[in-house]
Design a protein around this motif. Structure first.
Motif, PDB file in Angstrom:
ATOM      1  N   LEU A   6       0.872  -1.178   0.000  1.00 54.11           N
ATOM      2  CA  LEU A   6       0.000   0.000   0.000  1.00 54.11           C
ATOM      3  C   LEU A   6       0.906   1.225   0.000  1.00 54.11           C
ATOM      4  O   LEU A   6       1.788   1.336   0.850  1.00 54.11           O
ATOM      5  CB  LEU A   6      -0.878   0.039   1.259  1.00 54.11           C
ATOM      6  CG  LEU A   6      -2.186  -0.754   1.246  1.00 54.11           C
ATOM      7  CD1 LEU A   6      -1.925  -2.229   1.034  1.00 54.11           C
ATOM      8  CD2 LEU A   6      -2.949  -0.542   2.536  1.00 54.11           C
ATOM      9  N   SER A   7       0.714   2.124  -0.973  1.00 54.31           N
ATOM     10  CA  SER A   7       1.527   3.339  -1.018  1.00 54.31           C
ATOM     11  C   SER A   7       0.612   4.554  -0.999  1.00 54.31           C
ATOM     12  O   SER A   7      -0.196   4.736  -1.912  1.00 54.31           O
ATOM     13  CB  SER A   7       2.381   3.384  -2.281  1.00 54.31           C
ATOM     14  OG  SER A   7       2.964   2.131  -2.528  1.00 54.31           O
ATOM     15  N   THR A  22      -1.417   6.277   3.863  1.00 54.39           N
ATOM     16  CA  THR A  22      -0.799   5.160   4.590  1.00 54.39           C
ATOM     17  C   THR A  22       0.103   4.329   3.685  1.00 54.39           C
ATOM     18  O   THR A  22      -0.276   3.992   2.564  1.00 54.39           O
ATOM     19  CB  THR A  22      -1.922   4.233   5.129  1.00 54.39           C
ATOM     20  OG1 THR A  22      -2.686   4.968   6.076  1.00 54.39           O
ATOM     21  CG2 THR A  22      -1.373   2.986   5.778  1.00 54.39           C
ATOM     22  N   ASP A  23       1.294   4.013   4.179  1.00 51.56           N
ATOM     23  CA  ASP A  23       2.196   3.077   3.497  1.00 51.56           C
ATOM     24  C   ASP A  23       2.277   1.807   4.337  1.00 51.56           C
ATOM     25  O   ASP A  23       2.426   1.888   5.547  1.00 51.56           O
ATOM     26  CB  ASP A  23       3.619   3.656   3.394  1.00 51.56           C
ATOM     27  CG  ASP A  23       3.660   4.912   2.549  1.00 51.56           C
ATOM     28  OD1 ASP A  23       2.878   5.002   1.589  1.00 51.56           O
ATOM     29  OD2 ASP A  23       4.467   5.804   2.862  1.00 51.56           O
ATOM     30  N   LEU A  24       2.192   0.666   3.666  1.00 50.33           N
ATOM     31  CA  LEU A  24       2.276  -0.592   4.409  1.00 50.33           C
ATOM     32  C   LEU A  24       2.655  -1.709   3.454  1.00 50.33           C
ATOM     33  O   LEU A  24       2.145  -1.775   2.341  1.00 50.33           O
ATOM     34  CB  LEU A  24       0.907  -0.903   5.045  1.00 50.33           C
ATOM     35  CG  LEU A  24       0.809  -2.199   5.858  1.00 50.33           C
ATOM     36  CD1 LEU A  24       1.649  -2.114   7.120  1.00 50.33           C
ATOM     37  CD2 LEU A  24      -0.645  -2.491   6.228  1.00 50.33           C
ATOM     38  N   LYS A  65       1.280  -6.098  -9.080  1.00 51.04           N
ATOM     39  CA  LYS A  65       0.329  -5.511 -10.012  1.00 51.04           C
ATOM     40  C   LYS A  65      -0.569  -4.512  -9.275  1.00 51.04           C
ATOM     41  O   LYS A  65      -1.143  -4.850  -8.230  1.00 51.04           O
ATOM     42  CB  LYS A  65      -0.527  -6.649 -10.583  1.00 51.04           C
ATOM     43  CG  LYS A  65      -1.345  -6.257 -11.777  1.00 51.04           C
ATOM     44  CD  LYS A  65      -1.825  -7.519 -12.492  1.00 51.04           C
ATOM     45  CE  LYS A  65      -3.312  -7.453 -12.722  1.00 51.04           C
ATOM     46  NZ  LYS A  65      -3.971  -8.711 -12.946  1.00 51.04           N
ATOM     47  N   VAL A  66      -0.683  -3.296  -9.829  1.00 51.96           N
ATOM     48  CA  VAL A  66      -1.574  -2.308  -9.215  1.00 51.96           C
ATOM     49  C   VAL A  66      -3.020  -2.752  -9.448  1.00 51.96           C
ATOM     50  O   VAL A  66      -3.426  -3.011 -10.584  1.00 51.96           O
ATOM     51  CB  VAL A  66      -1.333  -0.907  -9.815  1.00 51.96           C
ATOM     52  CG1 VAL A  66      -2.357   0.093  -9.270  1.00 51.96           C
ATOM     53  CG2 VAL A  66       0.089  -0.431  -9.485  1.00 51.96           C
ATOM     54  N   VAL A  67      -3.780  -2.847  -8.346  1.00 50.40           N
ATOM     55  CA  VAL A  67      -5.145  -3.391  -8.463  1.00 50.40           C
ATOM     56  C   VAL A  67      -6.221  -2.330  -8.225  1.00 50.40           C
ATOM     57  O   VAL A  67      -7.402  -2.667  -8.113  1.00 50.40           O
ATOM     58  CB  VAL A  67      -5.372  -4.572  -7.485  1.00 50.40           C
ATOM     59  CG1 VAL A  67      -4.432  -5.723  -7.786  1.00 50.40           C
ATOM     60  CG2 VAL A  67      -5.215  -4.125  -6.031  1.00 50.40           C
TER      61      VAL A  67
END
Ligand SMILES: Nc1ncnc2c1ncn2[C@@H]1O[C@H](COP(=O)(O)OP(=O)(O)OP(=O)(O)O)[C@@H](O)[C@H]1O
Ligand SMILES: [Mg+2]
Length: 372
Positions: A6-7, A22-24, A65-67
């Motif tokens: 997550l970016s 949030t980054d995770l 892959k960006v979803v």
């Protein structure tokens, strides 16, 4: 597979930003638990990952892959909710097989997948029954079975055990951990129960008001909380907090004065603490020792004494009126209304400064690596 990144993911409903950017990262095969108080954004985070909720900004990547714009069914994800909504008129077999029927899977494959799920979840002898003939725990397992048969790379659970009684919850907790080690999938599990978080997680993500407060292994969070919020959230019974004043500070420790003038040393890096600073001392209930030769410390008046056999839980009041909890052994010499002295080792205490930020503890986390 099941590697999530997550970016800068955020979510707003109207003008309310309920998830701050949030980054995770969640690595393949990890059991991650999102924990935090009601309304902090746990379900929203999970629903965004599942694709049930659009994200306002940022990107979600699954296996490179960006979803962001991918429909939920195409994300390789299965989700189990608190209300498990089984079809009452269908057998357990058909309930578990449901997603496979929708996907028009061939019967031999349906058989193989349902039987495997039933075996893992110890439901084989229940397959012909209807949900109404099952216990709460068995029904929950059917809902999990329905999620397993899709062979997802990521499982999402949103408080799946909160409808169950305490004993069943404890049993299901163990079963879910067992399931995770058997299947090895990435699992993300939402709960507000810190015991579930501590016992099941490889990694805990503590959320508050749509923000991540800390990410770490259960014991990392327990021994080295970043701040007062995490310190108070993780651990049962909760950590005690007492207002103190800094008397002297050096790199090996901080000497503090309690409201009644008694003193203690806390083994933390003093950072920028100065004499006279108003701080907060944190001490876990089981780190407080009642009586003994070194009982120079806090004078406490027990109000309620719970004897559980193996331990004694004491709810007491400190001289400044702060309520404190102490967990002693089963034979602790305490009676309600009779003052006792409690002390603690400098290395066991935590210290919090401005905005609740924790002073760095001299606690060697590598001691815990052997337990991993
Ligand atoms: N569809 C929506 N429209 C407006 N606000 C919403 C919506 N869904 C959630 N919220 C708000 O977003 C915040 C986070 O909600 P969320 O359901 O993610 O919390 P939670 O951590 O899962 O809480 P709980 O432990 O009670 O389930 C809350 O303040 C909630 O009121
Ligand atoms: Mg929720």
């Amino acid at each position: 597979m099941g590697h999530l990144i997550l970016s800068g993911v955020s979510k707003s409903f109207g003008s309310a930003e309920v998830i701050k950017p949030t980054d995770l990262e969640i690595v393949d095969g990890e059991f991650t638990v999102f924990v935090g108080p009601s309304g902090c954004g746990k379900s929203t985070m999970l629903r965004m990952i599942a694709g049930l909720e659009e994200i306002t900004s940022g990107t979600i990547e699954i296996d490179g892959k960006v979803v962001n714009n991918l429909a939920p069914v195409k994300r390789g994800i299965s989700m189990v909710f608190q209300s498990y909504a089984l079809y009452p008129h269908m057998s357990v077999y058909e309930n578990i097989a449901f997603p496979l029927r929708v996907a028009r899977e061939k019967q031999p494959e349906v058989d193989r997948l349902v039987n495997r799920a039933a075996e893992v979840l110890k439901l084989t002898d229940r397959l012909k029954h209807r949900p109404g003939e099952l216990s709460g725990g068995q029904r929950q397992r059917v809902a999990i079975g329905r999620a397993i048969v899709r062979e997802p790379s990521v499982f999402l659970f949103d408080e799946p055990l909160s409808n169950l009684d305490a004993a069943l919850r404890a049993e299901m907790r163990v079963e879910l951990s067992r399931l995770h080690s058997k299947l090895g999938n990435t699992m993300i599990y939402v709960t507000h129960d810190q015991i579930e978080a501590m016992t099941m997680a490889d990694k805990i993500v503590v959320l508050r008001d749509g923000r991540i407060e800390q990410v770490g292994s259960p014991l990392e969070l327990y021994h080295k909380p970043n701040n007062r919020f995490v310190a108070g959230f993780i651990g049962n019974p909760n950590m005690n907090f007492l207002p103190v004043t800094c008397k002297s500070a050096d790199p090996e420790g901080v000497r503090v004065t309690f409201a009644d003038g008694s003193e203690a040393v806390v083994a933390v890096d003093c950072g920028d603490a100065r004499p006279g600073d108003k701080l907060e001392l944190g001490i876990r209930p089981d780190a407080l020792r009642i009586g003994g030769d070194d009982a120079a410390g806090l004078k406490l008046v027990p109000e309620v004494v719970e004897r559980l056999g193996n331990q004694t839980v004491i709810y007491a009041i400190a001289p400044d009126g702060t309520p404190l909890c102490v967990v002693g052994d089963g034979f602790a010499e305490v009676r309600p209304g009779q003052q006792v002295a409690a002390s603690f080792a400098p290395a066991d205490a935590h210290l919090f400064g401005k905005d609740g930020a924790a002073f760095a503890r001299n606690f060697d986390l590598s001691r815990l690596d052997r337990l991993a």
